[in-house]
Write a protein that holds these residues in place. Structure first.
Motif, short mmCIF file in Angstrom:
data_model
loop_
_atom_site.label_atom_id
_atom_site.label_comp_id
_atom_site.label_asym_id
_atom_site.label_seq_id
_atom_site.Cartn_x
_atom_site.Cartn_y
_atom_site.Cartn_z
N ARG A 78 0.83 -1.19 0.00
CA ARG A 78 0.00 0.00 0.00
C ARG A 78 0.87 1.24 0.00
O ARG A 78 1.89 1.29 0.65
N ALA A 79 0.44 2.21 -0.71
CA ALA A 79 1.14 3.49 -0.72
C ALA A 79 0.11 4.57 -0.54
O ALA A 79 -0.95 4.53 -1.14
N THR A 80 0.40 5.52 0.31
CA THR A 80 -0.52 6.62 0.51
C THR A 80 -0.05 7.81 -0.30
O THR A 80 1.04 8.33 -0.09
N LEU A 81 -0.87 8.19 -1.25
CA LEU A 81 -0.54 9.35 -2.07
C LEU A 81 -1.18 10.57 -1.47
O LEU A 81 -2.34 10.53 -1.07
N ARG A 230 5.35 11.30 -6.70
CA ARG A 230 6.20 10.50 -5.82
C ARG A 230 5.53 10.23 -4.49
O ARG A 230 4.72 11.00 -4.02
N THR A 231 5.96 9.15 -3.88
CA THR A 231 5.54 8.89 -2.51
C THR A 231 6.50 7.91 -1.86
O THR A 231 7.34 7.33 -2.53
N GLU A 232 6.37 7.80 -0.56
CA GLU A 232 7.19 6.82 0.16
C GLU A 232 6.31 5.70 0.66
O GLU A 232 5.14 5.89 0.92
N ILE A 233 6.91 4.54 0.77
CA ILE A 233 6.13 3.41 1.27
C ILE A 233 6.84 2.78 2.45
O ILE A 233 7.98 3.05 2.70
#
Lengths: 233, 233
Positions: A78-81, A230-233
């Motif tokens: 899961r990644a939260t954008l 971009r995002t961090e996971i």
DNA sequence: CACATTAATATGTGCATGCATATTATCTTA
DNA sequence: TAAGATAATATGCATGCACATATTAATGTG
């Protein structure tokens, strides 16, 4: 050796996380139940529960009543954008923001959106074409439909000062929406607006939001060449 | 009239949510503190706390100790993306999945990744080119670098049966990573692989994952034309 | 008056307990 | 033996209480 405070729920979560990472508890395996863990850590069951609940939220363990807690077999990635207001995104990069309305009119809802805007709309929707700039360079091109039943005040606004994006966020909060991302080729029209050469691959986002049953708005944002989300996971 | 169970934390959350949506509490405004709300709803403070914590997690309210809870001015638009294993994504659409390894070799870490793979690597990395199919039609093209220090077993695996993607998820869990999405034009090579015509805009994703300090893998996935990444908000 | 100290306060978290609820295992009964 | 009723059990949640912690307001001091 990092001593983890095993008395706080975050501490316990870290310990459990390590065990999962280190394969002490294999994927798919049932882990001890709350009561046992509570005893092991010398804390209340509530505290273990909090830690496990958090791990379950992030998808690392699967919990079922009576069945117990097991390590997820395929930990879903899961990644939260965070989808910011464009002005804020631009300004947070230290650039100046400006937008300009290219077109603004009332028109019937395009057939493409009849499905999404399930409710049959009594009247025209407000259509807007906006160009967003970062340091006077084109940043993103926006096409938007606004349901005037959901945001009647929009009828009298030019959106020159505050963008429709920002105005809606503040004045017509939504309860849920659909969001999708894809790539498009720059056509003739887009090229001129976004400083791209014909055919350039552009990153695009489409969003429809509702307040309960009432559709609010549909937006299609096409970003200038080189944009990365971009995002961090 | 929907009666909401005002005795459960979810029920209370709904009531609070309605008040925020209906502008009873304006954006930026301080809302009553937990104790007062608990009294109003006739429940324990813990229950109100749970409801408020949940609203804070979704970004709708901002909470600070002593300062109290206020309605967020710019409710950040968060979206949770689920990035599935490609096989599962394909199969969940009722299609058959297959992948094929186009290239597999050891090579020095490309300079492009020296920054990301901060640690200076002692030896070569494993490089893989994979094509993923959905019902025998190309679905995505993958280029991947695997740090053999982080996953030594990968050296002896052909990844013909199980894809590197899936194998790594099960055998080299990561603690964090960087993820980005963008658009690329199909070049000559990609066209052949993905059934695209030269220049077609393709949706792409790049991901680097670490386990603690140790970089694990870098992937670049380019999807066949028409791909959309969707989510709900 | 500016600055440091102290008190007040709202949220954060832990604990013990009890009951609710979903699910599985076990025991009946036709 | 198969189907259905029943008991057992792990998690889910609510409560009341206590104390921790961050932050603001009030207070004191040079």
């Amino acid at each position: 050796m990092t001593l983890t405070d095993t008395n706080s729920w975050t501490g316990i979560r870290e310990v459990l996380l390590r065990r999962i990472h280190n394969r002490i508890w294999q994927p798919g395996e049932l882990i001890p139940h709350e009561a046992d863990l509570a005893e092991e850590f010398g804390c209340a069951r509530t505290t273990v529960n909090r830690a496990l609940r958090d791990l379950a939220e992030s998808g690392l363990v699967i919990r079922k009543r009576r069945a117990g807690t097991r390590v997820a077999i395929n930990p879903p990635q899961r990644a939260t954008l965070t989808i910011p207001i464009i002005r804020e995104e631009v300004e947070s990069l230290g650039r100046s923001y400006r937008h300009s309305i290219l077109e603004r009119n009332l028109r019937p809802l395009p057939p493409m959106l009849h499905g999404a805007f399930q409710v049959s709309l009594s009247e025209d929707v407000l259509f807007l074409k906006t160009l967003h700039f970062s340091d006077e360079r084109p940043y993103a091109f926006e096409e938007r439909h606004i349901n005037l039943d959901a945001a009647p005040d929009a009828r009298d606004l030019a959106f020159n000062e505050i963008s429709a994006n920002e105005w809606l966020v503040h004045n017509a909060p939504y309860t849920h929406g659909d969001l999708s991302f894809f790539a498009v080729n720059a056509d003739e029209t887009l090229c001129g607006k976004l400083d791209a050469t014909t055919g350039t691959a552009l990153f695009a986002m489409e969003r429809i939001t509702w307040a309960g049953e009432m559709p609010i708005t549909h937006v299609r944002l096409i970003f200038a060449p080189g944009y990365r989300m971009r995002t961090e996971i």
